[in-house]
Write a protein that holds these residues in place. Structure first.
Motif, PDB file in Angstrom:
ATOM      1  N   UNK A 180       0.831  -1.203   0.000  1.00 50.08           N
ATOM      2  CA  UNK A 180       0.000   0.000   0.000  1.00 50.08           C
ATOM      3  C   UNK A 180       0.865   1.253   0.000  1.00 50.08           C
ATOM      4  N   UNK A 181       1.939   1.235   0.768  1.00 47.41           N
ATOM      5  CA  UNK A 181       2.861   2.370   0.766  1.00 47.41           C
ATOM      6  C   UNK A 181       3.473   2.552  -0.623  1.00 47.41           C
ATOM      7  N   UNK A 182       3.800   1.449  -1.260  1.00 48.45           N
ATOM      8  CA  UNK A 182       4.379   1.515  -2.603  1.00 48.45           C
ATOM      9  C   UNK A 182       3.375   2.074  -3.609  1.00 48.45           C
ATOM     10  N   UNK A 183       2.082   1.785  -3.420  1.00 49.08           N
ATOM     11  CA  UNK A 183       1.048   2.366  -4.290  1.00 49.08           C
ATOM     12  C   UNK A 183       1.122   3.891  -4.273  1.00 49.08           C
ATOM     13  N   UNK A 184       1.272   4.456  -3.075  1.00 44.60           N
ATOM     14  CA  UNK A 184       1.331   5.914  -2.949  1.00 44.60           C
ATOM     15  C   UNK A 184       2.541   6.457  -3.709  1.00 44.60           C
ATOM     16  N   UNK A 185       3.669   5.776  -3.580  1.00 36.90           N
ATOM     17  CA  UNK A 185       4.878   6.188  -4.296  1.00 36.90           C
ATOM     18  C   UNK A 185       4.648   6.145  -5.806  1.00 36.90           C
ATOM     19  N   UNK A 186       4.044   5.064  -6.303  1.00 37.87           N
ATOM     20  CA  UNK A 186       3.793   4.926  -7.742  1.00 37.87           C
ATOM     21  C   UNK A 186       2.816   5.997  -8.241  1.00 37.87           C
ATOM     22  N   UNK A 187       1.758   6.261  -7.476  1.00 42.46           N
ATOM     23  CA  UNK A 187       0.777   7.267  -7.910  1.00 42.46           C
ATOM     24  C   UNK A 187       1.383   8.665  -7.880  1.00 42.46           C
ATOM     25  N   UNK A 188       2.291   8.904  -6.953  1.00 42.48           N
ATOM     26  CA  UNK A 188       3.015  10.176  -6.928  1.00 42.48           C
ATOM     27  C   UNK A 188       3.818  10.346  -8.211  1.00 42.48           C
ATOM     28  N   UNK A 189       4.447   9.266  -8.637  1.00 45.38           N
ATOM     29  CA  UNK A 189       5.278   9.318  -9.850  1.00 45.38           C
ATOM     30  C   UNK A 189       4.439   9.351 -11.122  1.00 45.38           C
ATOM     31  N   UNK A 190       3.406   8.542 -11.186  1.00 48.41           N
ATOM     32  CA  UNK A 190       2.638   8.372 -12.418  1.00 48.41           C
ATOM     33  C   UNK A 190       1.601   9.471 -12.636  1.00 48.41           C
ATOM     34  N   UNK A 191       0.988   9.932 -11.542  1.00 45.34           N
ATOM     35  CA  UNK A 191      -0.156  10.839 -11.693  1.00 45.34           C
ATOM     36  C   UNK A 191      -0.005  12.136 -10.902  1.00 45.34           C
ATOM     37  N   UNK A 192       1.164  12.374 -10.353  1.00 46.55           N
ATOM     38  CA  UNK A 192       1.357  13.584  -9.565  1.00 46.55           C
ATOM     39  C   UNK A 192       0.474  13.631  -8.335  1.00 46.55           C
ATOM     40  N   UNK A 193       0.150  12.469  -7.799  1.00 45.72           N
ATOM     41  CA  UNK A 193      -0.745  12.373  -6.641  1.00 45.72           C
ATOM     42  C   UNK A 193      -0.036  12.875  -5.388  1.00 45.72           C
ATOM     43  N   UNK A 194      -0.700  13.782  -4.657  1.00 42.19           N
ATOM     44  CA  UNK A 194      -0.060  14.393  -3.487  1.00 42.19           C
ATOM     45  C   UNK A 194      -0.658  13.935  -2.163  1.00 42.19           C
ATOM     46  N   UNK A 195      -1.831  13.292  -2.197  1.00 47.77           N
ATOM     47  CA  UNK A 195      -2.469  12.937  -0.923  1.00 47.77           C
ATOM     48  C   UNK A 195      -3.185  11.603  -1.027  1.00 47.77           C
ATOM     49  N   UNK A 196      -3.178  10.892   0.093  1.00 46.12           N
ATOM     50  CA  UNK A 196      -3.983   9.676   0.226  1.00 46.12           C
ATOM     51  C   UNK A 196      -5.019   9.915   1.312  1.00 46.12           C
ATOM     52  N   UNK A 197      -6.248   9.508   1.027  1.00 44.28           N
ATOM     53  CA  UNK A 197      -7.327   9.632   1.996  1.00 44.28           C
ATOM     54  C   UNK A 197      -7.837   8.237   2.329  1.00 44.28           C
ATOM     55  N   UNK A 198      -8.482   8.105   3.492  1.00 40.88           N
ATOM     56  CA  UNK A 198      -8.991   6.796   3.874  1.00 40.88           C
ATOM     57  C   UNK A 198      -9.624   6.840   5.247  1.00 40.88           C
ATOM     58  N   UNK A 199     -10.104   5.698   5.705  1.00 35.00           N
ATOM     59  CA  UNK A 199     -10.677   5.591   7.038  1.00 35.00           C
ATOM     60  C   UNK A 199      -9.605   5.670   8.105  1.00 35.00           C
TER      61      UNK A 199
END
Length: 407
Positions: A180-199
């Motif tokens: 899951x942590x790696x997903x955030x890293x990949x989305x930061x690289x691929x889509x310029x994602x800056x935040x993760x939200x969740x419960x």
């Protein structure tokens, strides 16, 4: 209520979505300065999501309403592992075909709440199988695994609670938080994602991703969690005696969905209007202040607006009308949940078949309590066999559950 400068955090705050924020001031400044891409992950364990996921779906909707870009991350890869958070046992492993079919079903739900496309704040859906399936084990351990310590991982609730209960935690599941942590890293690289939200149960996993992005890429990432949504009596929101409240009309009719919201407790109406509808907050304040029995009008607004968002305005109005006709005693509406019988059915089978009772034993108890009616006449015999002619027969349990038995 905290004072924020960005439209996004103001909206999330006034409607009750914020539980925890990492570096609130920096995230607020970023969201006020430029459009932000943020994501929430959903594993594809069923063909639909249920109402327990609705606060997360609405978070993405609020993101888009504020001019930012929501990213729906489907866990095509992580579903093959299973999130141990809040679980006492390992999740059943699904085939790739089952996972892909589930993702297709879940996308239909999101299309009711978000606008997808190629615009700057149009929603996008991505699948983490696109990168997780291609990972090579040894390079992944060297590049990513070295940033995680077993000492810290053992302190996470998702791990600690399972071990405290002496329930087995497989090495497969233990890897989930790293993926899951790696997903955030990949989305930061691929889509310029800056935040993760969740419960709130995802806080540790979100912080892991933020730290991984900082250590590996020097990225400044942020996290937002929502509170655990419980009802006024402390029950987990969305849990009913009949099972999950699905967001797919094939699994739960629009009428039953409407009734779920109509049955909201008085103390929850205002909060649920803010979280689960687009009713303006000043109107919510007026509705939740209605005195005595007038609070039922607020519940009808909640039920109709929540149903309209998911199933469309026409279906919501039909459900509201069907309920009004039923409660006013003017006969049975064709929009009530329906059970086909072939011309005859036992009353116990009818009660369980409509989902009013979980078992024959519960159905017998309800009959003994005088809570079951056929066409508004009390049923006293649990062995009753109901004959259905050309006209449907209305079966009721209490004042709020009604269904039709048809040939």
């Amino acid at each position: 209520m905290t004072s924020y400068s960005s439209t996004l955090l103001k909206l999330l705050d006034e409607r009750g979505y914020i539980h925890q924020l990492t570096d609130a001031a920096a995230f607020d400044a970023l969201a006020a300065r430029e459009p932000v891409s943020a994501y929430i992950g959903f594993d594809a364990t069923a063909s639909s999501l249920h109402v327990g996921s609705l606060v997360q779906i609405m978070m993405l909707r609020r993101l888009q309403q504020s001019g930012h870009r929501p990213i729906v991350l489907m866990g095509g890869g992580t579903t093959k592992v299973g999130d141990p958070s809040g679980k006492d046992e390992s999740r059943k492993l699904l085939t790739e075909e089952q996972i892909n079919a589930n993702i297709a079903g879940i996308r239909r739900v999101f299309e009711r709440f978000l606008t997808f496309g190629d615009g700057p704040n149009d929603a996008m859906m991505v699948n983490n199988a696109d990168w997780l399936d291609r990972l090579e084990y040894i390079p992944f351990l060297r590049d990513v695994g070295r940033h995680f310590t077993i000492n810290r991982m053992l302190t996470f609730d998702s791990v600690r609670l399972r071990l405290d209960r002496e329930q087995p935690l497989t090495f497969l599941e233990f890897n989930y938080m790293i993926l899951q942590a790696y997903d955030f890293l990949e989305l930061s690289r691929r889509a310029g994602c800056r935040a993760q939200m969740g419960g709130s149960d995802q806080w540790g996993n979100i912080v892991n991703g933020i730290e991984l992005g900082r250590r590996v890429d020097g990225a400044e990432l942020f996290g937002v969690t929502t509170p655990l949504i419980t009802t006024a009596d402390g029950a987990k929101m969305g849990k009913t005696a009949q099972g999950a409240v699905w967001l797919d009309e094939q699994l739960l009719s629009p009428y039953d969905y409407w009734q779920f919201w109509r049955n909201t407790q008085d103390a929850d109406v205002g909060r649920f209007l803010r979280l689960f509808t687009d009713v303006p907050v000043d109107e919510v304040a007026r509705l939740e202040a209605l005195p005595g029995a007038e609070i039922n009008q607020a519940k009808i607004v909640l039920a109709t607006e929540a149903t309209a968002m998911l199933h469309g305005r026409d279906a919501a109005q039909k459900a509201e009308q069907a309920a009004a006709e039923t409660f006013a005693g003017r006969g049975a509406s064709a929009d009530l949940p329906t059970l086909r019988t072939g011309g005859s059915i036992a009353v116990l089978s009818a009660l369980t078949g409509l989902g009013f009772c979980a078992s024959n034993g519960e159905a017998k108890r309800k009959i003994a309590e005088g809570a079951v009616k056929l066409d508004d006449q009390a049923v006293s015999d649990p062995a009753l066999q109901i004959s259905i002619g050309d006209a449907p027969v209305k079966l009721s349990l209490g004042k709020k559950k009604h269904g039709l038995l048809v040939r």
